[in-house]
Design a protein around this motif. Structure first.
Motif, PDB file in Angstrom:
ATOM      1  N   ILE A   1     -59.470  56.488 -47.757  1.00  0.00           N
ATOM      2  CA  ILE A   1     -59.856  55.072 -47.838  1.00  0.00           C
ATOM      3  C   ILE A   1     -61.259  54.909 -48.429  1.00  0.00           C
TER       4      ILE A   1
ATOM      5  N   VAL B   1     -51.696  50.854 -54.226  1.00  0.00           N
ATOM      6  CA  VAL B   1     -50.625  51.349 -53.363  1.00  0.00           C
ATOM      7  C   VAL B   1     -50.764  52.836 -53.080  1.00  0.00           C
ATOM      8  N   ARG B   2     -51.307  53.580 -54.071  1.00  0.00           N
ATOM      9  CA  ARG B   2     -51.337  55.039 -53.946  1.00  0.00           C
ATOM     10  C   ARG B   2     -52.112  55.529 -52.710  1.00  0.00           C
ATOM     11  N   PRO B   3     -53.330  54.999 -52.421  1.00  0.00           N
ATOM     12  CA  PRO B   3     -54.023  55.483 -51.210  1.00  0.00           C
ATOM     13  C   PRO B   3     -53.242  55.239 -49.933  1.00  0.00           C
ATOM     14  N   TRP B   4     -52.589  54.072 -49.835  1.00  0.00           N
ATOM     15  CA  TRP B   4     -51.807  53.791 -48.625  1.00  0.00           C
ATOM     16  C   TRP B   4     -50.606  54.724 -48.523  1.00  0.00           C
ATOM     17  N   PHE B   5     -50.018  55.035 -49.677  1.00  0.00           N
ATOM     18  CA  PHE B   5     -48.904  55.985 -49.669  1.00  0.00           C
ATOM     19  C   PHE B   5     -49.375  57.364 -49.221  1.00  0.00           C
ATOM     20  N   ASN B   6     -50.553  57.771 -49.731  1.00  0.00           N
ATOM     21  CA  ASN B   6     -51.098  59.070 -49.348  1.00  0.00           C
ATOM     22  C   ASN B   6     -51.433  59.119 -47.848  1.00  0.00           C
ATOM     23  N   MET B   7     -51.982  58.021 -47.333  1.00  0.00           N
ATOM     24  CA  MET B   7     -52.289  57.976 -45.898  1.00  0.00           C
ATOM     25  C   MET B   7     -51.021  58.080 -45.064  1.00  0.00           C
ATOM     26  N   LEU B   8     -49.988  57.342 -45.502  1.00  0.00           N
ATOM     27  CA  LEU B   8     -48.717  57.418 -44.786  1.00  0.00           C
ATOM     28  C   LEU B   8     -48.161  58.834 -44.829  1.00  0.00           C
TER      29      LEU B   8
ATOM     30  N   THR C   1     -57.759  60.851 -43.535  1.00  0.00           N
ATOM     31  CA  THR C   1     -57.543  59.413 -43.701  1.00  0.00           C
ATOM     32  C   THR C   1     -58.834  58.722 -44.135  1.00  0.00           C
TER      33      THR C   1
END
Length: 259
Positions: A74, A4-11, A70
């Motif tokens: 990823i 979840v952390r990478p997606w949170f960081n991207m957001l 981004t």
């Protein structure tokens, strides 16, 4: 949690990019309002053009940085991309010299205030109304409605017909046997009637200036005059003056005063 952390960081990165864009646009709009409050008509067009360029450049830079961040989040390393871009940039640079010249020429066109959106200009063999100015090209619409995209590198001379004032230069052919003093009197009367016109008067900045005889031919004499007018109004004033002069010559007793 690690997924979840990478997606949170991207957001978070994209939200910060969106906020940065909003902040930059708000700052530019505020700066634009402050500058326009103390700018004349010509400076207002220049400020508006520069603000559009700054807004466009800032948007490209922020989106580019956001995409690079981004990719890093990823798992795609941006270091090889940057290294490849640096090497490729040298090779591409030799083939993109005209593009670099476009940007530098466009930058100086804006800094030196040679052209702004809304001007009527002649450049690179084309003439018309400038609809958009960027660091890459000038978009111009001619009298027929055709749109021309002129790369800035092709512009060597700019003829701007929208700065300060213009002259409606008028050449009239009259018969050789006509009394020139009578013609000059009619020209003065028509010019005065146009200055007194409620519609045309505000466009005219000074009394008519009669240069005199410009050319003598076998059957006609060319008489030249000019009228100082507001920028980009010379064509309308010229056509209206010729229309009224034709009516005045046909009927000396009555010179029309309506548009």
């Amino acid at each position: 949690m690690d997924v979840v952390r990478p997606w949170f960081n991207m957001l978070l990165v994209w939200i910060l990019a969106w906020l940065a864009l909003r902040l930059i646009r708000r700052v530019l709009n505020l700066l634009n309002s402050r500058l326009l409050a103390h700018a004349g008509p010509d400076d207002a067009r220049r400020v508006e053009t520069l603000m559009n360029v700054f807004r466009y450049t800032a948007t490209i830079v922020i989106i580019g940085v956001t995409i690079m961040l981004t990719l890093g989040l990823i798992g795609i390393s941006v270091t090889p991309i940057l290294a490849t871009a640096g090497v490729a940039g040298i090779a591409v640079g030799f083939g993109a010299q005209s593009l670099v010249k476009d940007f530098f020429t466009g930058l100086f066109l804006l800094i030196e205030n040679q052209v702004s959106e809304g001007d009527v200009i002649e450049a690179a063999g084309k003439s018309g109304l400038v609809e958009r100015v960027t660091l890459r090209h000038i978009r111009m619409r001619d009298y027929d409605g055709a749109v021309h995209f002129i790369p800035n590198s092709m512009i060597t001379v700019v003829t701007n017909r929208s700065r300060g004032f213009a002259y409606a230069v008028i050449d009239m052919n009259v018969k050789r046997q006509d009394d020139l003093e009578r013609v000059f009197t009619l020209m003065h009367r028509v010019g005065a009637a146009m200055r007194a016109d409620p519609v045309l008067g505000p466009m005219i900045l000074d009394d008519i200036d009669i240069a005199g005889v410009e050319k003598v031919e076998d059957a006609a004499i060319a008489v030249r005059c000019r009228i100082k007018v507001q920028p980009a109004k010379q064509w309308r004033i010229r056509r209206e003056f010729l229309r009224r002069m034709k009516a005045a010559i046909d009927s000396v007793e009555e010179i029309p005063s309506a548009v």
